[in-house]
Enzyme design. Structure first.
Site, short mmCIF file in Angstrom:
data_model
loop_
_atom_site.label_atom_id
_atom_site.label_comp_id
_atom_site.label_asym_id
_atom_site.label_seq_id
_atom_site.Cartn_x
_atom_site.Cartn_y
_atom_site.Cartn_z
CG PHE A 269 -2.17 -0.27 1.18
CD1 PHE A 269 -2.80 -0.43 -0.26
CD2 PHE A 269 -3.41 -0.62 2.30
CE1 PHE A 269 -3.74 -1.19 -0.32
CE2 PHE A 269 -4.64 -1.11 1.67
CZ PHE A 269 -4.32 -1.39 0.23
CD GLN B 277 -1.12 -6.59 9.06
OE1 GLN B 277 -1.18 -5.35 9.29
NE2 GLN B 277 0.16 -6.91 8.42
CG HIS C 48 -6.74 -6.91 6.73
ND1 HIS C 48 -5.72 -6.53 7.05
CD2 HIS C 48 -7.35 -6.51 8.11
CE1 HIS C 48 -5.12 -5.50 7.99
NE2 HIS C 48 -6.51 -5.58 8.87
CB CYS D 213 -25.24 -11.36 -0.89
SG CYS D 213 -26.10 -10.33 -0.67
#
Ligand code: NAD
Ligand code: ZN
Length: 248
Positions: free
Chosen positions: A35, A101, A119, A127
């Site tokens: 990230f 993670q 995560h 759904c």
């Protein structure tokens, strides 16, 4: 071979309840950016928070657009020597399992069986309205071809979301509970490729350390727990894990 690597191999060979904890850094060598690197997802896109996803069709479209682009990197990626080494250690009983993670599913693809995905996973969608789960590939393909957010085939028009934890969403409770238990019972935790700043996940290696485990950190940059570590290995995740394995 460095004396640090040899010592970690010794600790691992003697451990009765070792756990591996991984972050985005273990998968960069498989071509999936973390990230924090330049050009990464955070610098390019706006964040879609969970409550916004739930109430706004526009936000759901933005989310599916971002996730569809990220999917290209996941779909093309294969596990690297780091994932493979961890899977081998689980199979030979050296580690209890892996707490991750990551959402890329590469631990399972490399053969790890007990994987606690804090995560969630980007390999599935679920759904929000009826809880049905689906494989992600056909849904991403549908979005790519039609530019329309897919709807749940089970209940008819439920809101489908990747089975990952969004900002503003709780971590999966049972998974987190097992991870806490593993860390409390651990005598060795090896953290691989995590900046150890994203909470509550980063609190897990810290809990293990406070519960008496040795803490080994493999990362090429500083982490939030460096001052607590019994051993810091500064370098490539894959190379470090392979070197520890060779020293066993
Ligand atoms: P992070 O981005 O905070 O930290 C990654 C760390 O790994 C950095 O400190 C970086 O210096 C280090 N690193 C990167 N490549 C490395 C390499 N080859 N060798 C050694 N070190 C390396 O990642 P994080 O702590 O896991 O937290 C970010 C969040 O982003 C996580 O919650 C995760 O869910 C999500 N994420 C997941 C993926 C994935 O599934 N592969 C990818 C990007 C982000
Ligand atoms: Zn549904």
């Amino acid at each position: 071979m460095s004396s640090g690597i040899k010592l970690v191999a010794l600790w691992l060979s003697k451990a009765k309840s070792a756990v591996v904890f991984t972050g985005a850094g273990i998968s960069t060598e498989s071509g999936i950016p973390d990230f924090r690197s330049p050009g990464g997802v955070w610098t390019k896109y706006r964040t879609v928070y969970f409550d916004e996803f739930c109430r706004s069709a526009e936000a759901r479209h933005e989310y599916w657009n971002q996730k569809t682009e990220a999917h290209t990197a996941f779909a093309a990626a294969s596990p690297n020597i780091g994932h493979q080494t961890i899977a081998k250690w689980e199979q030979s009983g050296r580690v209890r399992g892996v707490i991750t993670q990551n959402i890329d599913g590469l631990h399972q693809i490399s053969g790890s069986k007990d994987v606690l995905e804090l995560h969630g996973t980007a390999r599935e969608a679920y759904c929000l309205d009826c809880d049905a789960r689906f494989s992600i590939d056909p849904l991403v393909e549908h979005f790519r071809q039609t530019n329309e957010v897919p709807l749940c085939a089970d209940c008819g028009e439920g809101r489908l979301k990747h089975a990952t934890v969004s900002f503003g969403q709780m971590l999966p409770e049972k998974t987190l509970e097992r991870a806490y238990q593993w860390c409390q019972e651990a005598d060795l935790v090896i953290s691989v490729g995590s900046s150890l700043v994203v909470h509550p996940a980063a609190g897990l290696p810290e809990l293990a350390k406070r519960s008496g485990a040795k803490l080994v950190i493999i990362n090429r940059d500083e982490t939030g727990l460096d001052s607590m570590a019994d051993m810091l290995i500064d370098g490539s995740c894959g190379e470090a894990l392979a070197a520890i394995d060779a020293a066993l």
